[in-house]
Design a protein around this motif. Sequence first.
Motif, PDB file in Angstrom:
ATOM      1  N   GLY A 180       0.861  -1.132   0.085  1.00  0.00           N
ATOM      2  CA  GLY A 180      -0.016   0.208  -0.018  1.00  0.00           C
ATOM      3  C   GLY A 180       0.974   1.396   0.142  1.00  0.00           C
ATOM      4  O   GLY A 180       2.064   1.222   0.493  1.00  0.00           O
ATOM      5  N   THR A 181       0.223   2.262  -0.415  1.00  0.00           N
ATOM      6  CA  THR A 181       1.090   3.718  -0.387  1.00  0.00           C
ATOM      7  C   THR A 181       1.086   4.261   0.820  1.00  0.00           C
ATOM      8  O   THR A 181       0.195   4.324   1.416  1.00  0.00           O
ATOM      9  CB  THR A 181       0.258   4.392  -1.575  1.00  0.00           C
ATOM     10  OG1 THR A 181      -0.036   3.783  -2.603  1.00  0.00           O
ATOM     11  CG2 THR A 181       0.927   5.942  -1.472  1.00  0.00           C
ATOM     12  N   VAL A 182       2.326   4.775   1.272  1.00  0.00           N
ATOM     13  CA  VAL A 182       2.671   5.404   2.474  1.00  0.00           C
ATOM     14  C   VAL A 182       3.227   6.718   2.205  1.00  0.00           C
ATOM     15  O   VAL A 182       4.334   6.879   1.679  1.00  0.00           O
ATOM     16  CB  VAL A 182       3.680   4.648   3.283  1.00  0.00           C
ATOM     17  CG1 VAL A 182       3.916   5.344   4.687  1.00  0.00           C
ATOM     18  CG2 VAL A 182       3.194   2.945   3.584  1.00  0.00           C
ATOM     19  N   HIS A 183       2.361   7.761   2.824  1.00  0.00           N
ATOM     20  CA  HIS A 183       2.850   8.949   2.562  1.00  0.00           C
ATOM     21  C   HIS A 183       3.308   9.720   3.683  1.00  0.00           C
ATOM     22  O   HIS A 183       2.370  10.126   4.511  1.00  0.00           O
ATOM     23  CB  HIS A 183       1.783   9.745   1.501  1.00  0.00           C
ATOM     24  CG  HIS A 183       2.242  11.147   1.472  1.00  0.00           C
ATOM     25  ND1 HIS A 183       1.422  12.288   0.877  1.00  0.00           N
ATOM     26  CD2 HIS A 183       3.473  11.874   1.421  1.00  0.00           C
ATOM     27  CE1 HIS A 183       1.666  13.477   0.838  1.00  0.00           C
ATOM     28  NE2 HIS A 183       3.073  13.195   1.196  1.00  0.00           N
ATOM     29  N   LEU A 184       4.405  10.085   3.925  1.00  0.00           N
ATOM     30  CA  LEU A 184       4.755  10.795   5.199  1.00  0.00           C
ATOM     31  C   LEU A 184       4.997  12.294   4.867  1.00  0.00           C
ATOM     32  O   LEU A 184       6.277  12.328   4.243  1.00  0.00           O
ATOM     33  CB  LEU A 184       6.086  10.157   5.875  1.00  0.00           C
ATOM     34  CG  LEU A 184       5.749   8.657   6.332  1.00  0.00           C
ATOM     35  CD1 LEU A 184       6.837   8.029   6.863  1.00  0.00           C
ATOM     36  CD2 LEU A 184       4.480   8.434   7.347  1.00  0.00           C
ATOM     37  N   PRO A 185       4.338  13.075   5.235  1.00  0.00           N
ATOM     38  CA  PRO A 185       4.874  14.615   5.145  1.00  0.00           C
ATOM     39  C   PRO A 185       5.995  15.079   5.961  1.00  0.00           C
ATOM     40  O   PRO A 185       6.393  14.216   7.122  1.00  0.00           O
ATOM     41  CB  PRO A 185       3.765  15.279   5.590  1.00  0.00           C
ATOM     42  CG  PRO A 185       2.725  14.539   5.681  1.00  0.00           C
ATOM     43  CD  PRO A 185       2.918  13.108   5.880  1.00  0.00           C
ATOM     44  N   ALA A 186       6.940  15.905   5.305  1.00  0.00           N
ATOM     45  CA  ALA A 186       8.108  16.323   6.177  1.00  0.00           C
ATOM     46  C   ALA A 186       7.721  16.856   7.575  1.00  0.00           C
ATOM     47  O   ALA A 186       6.550  17.482   7.912  1.00  0.00           O
ATOM     48  CB  ALA A 186       8.661  17.312   5.369  1.00  0.00           C
ATOM     49  N   THR A 187       8.716  16.778   8.504  1.00  0.00           N
ATOM     50  CA  THR A 187       8.487  16.980   9.855  1.00  0.00           C
ATOM     51  C   THR A 187       9.604  18.271  10.106  1.00  0.00           C
ATOM     52  O   THR A 187      10.601  18.089   9.663  1.00  0.00           O
ATOM     53  CB  THR A 187       8.414  15.921  11.078  1.00  0.00           C
ATOM     54  OG1 THR A 187       9.672  15.177  10.626  1.00  0.00           O
ATOM     55  CG2 THR A 187       7.298  15.058  10.581  1.00  0.00           C
ATOM     56  N   PRO A 188       9.459  19.059  11.199  1.00  0.00           N
ATOM     57  CA  PRO A 188      10.481  19.880  11.517  1.00  0.00           C
ATOM     58  C   PRO A 188      11.542  19.310  12.257  1.00  0.00           C
ATOM     59  O   PRO A 188      11.011  18.419  13.063  1.00  0.00           O
ATOM     60  CB  PRO A 188       9.712  21.022  12.045  1.00  0.00           C
ATOM     61  CG  PRO A 188       8.350  20.396  12.862  1.00  0.00           C
ATOM     62  CD  PRO A 188       7.919  19.414  11.993  1.00  0.00           C
ATOM     63  N   ALA A 189      12.624  19.754  11.990  1.00  0.00           N
ATOM     64  CA  ALA A 189      13.747  19.335  12.818  1.00  0.00           C
ATOM     65  C   ALA A 189      13.735  20.066  14.287  1.00  0.00           C
ATOM     66  O   ALA A 189      13.397  20.949  14.251  1.00  0.00           O
ATOM     67  CB  ALA A 189      15.092  19.737  12.236  1.00  0.00           C
ATOM     68  N   ALA A 190      14.510  19.191  14.875  1.00  0.00           N
ATOM     69  CA  ALA A 190      14.605  19.677  16.521  1.00  0.00           C
ATOM     70  C   ALA A 190      15.579  20.901  16.241  1.00  0.00           C
ATOM     71  O   ALA A 190      16.504  20.700  15.464  1.00  0.00           O
ATOM     72  CB  ALA A 190      15.030  18.671  17.434  1.00  0.00           C
ATOM     73  N   GLY A 191      15.322  21.962  17.146  1.00  0.00           N
ATOM     74  CA  GLY A 191      16.248  22.996  17.081  1.00  0.00           C
ATOM     75  C   GLY A 191      17.534  22.738  17.827  1.00  0.00           C
ATOM     76  O   GLY A 191      18.385  23.741  17.728  1.00  0.00           O
TER      77      GLY A 191
END
Length: 194
Positions: A84-95
């Motif tokens: 199945g298709t898995v779409h993971l949007p980008a997440t912000p990096a820890a600062g």
Amino acid sequence: MAKSSSSSRWESSAAAAAGAQVQRRRLQRGMSQAELARRTGLSKATLSQLEAGTGNPTVDTLDAIAVALAVPLTDLLARHAGPGTVHLPATPAAGDGPTRELLRRISGGHSLEIWRLRLPAGTTVDGVPHAPGTTEHLLVASGGLVAGPADDPRRLDAGDMLAFAGDAPHRYRTGDVPADVTVVIASPVAGDTG
């Protein structure tokens, strides 16, 4: 300390996912519940509850099952079975330090190819379907594109990840900006049944 309802939902979802993986791997090996129970020392009722998603297995229980099925323990904990298709949007990096994220685990029995795909703006590439059981994983380094299965393409931007069945028609299309994409192609090793 009382568990939150979201914690309980996650645990039951994790147990159901583990149960589905146990059943899938057992059936792939042509093994009955009774035979798996014998090999693990667990009762058939316990295995039945686990496969139905109503059990709450311990790590020791899942480890015994993994050994009996000759699979890594992590295969029984996988949430995404099948192509199945898995779409993971980008997440912000820890600062305040490095950020590490497991985006996708590819279990054994696969041949992996890692490609870098650089597409100029306004480019369309039709992907040729690969061997049955192949999965493509895209990780966008920069730019953006529309990519994935020809019948279900997704808009991807820098940092997004997409996994989809590579054995069906698929496409990559850039708009006004170029894209730099890492492509990992996981193909089953000949003779592997999962």
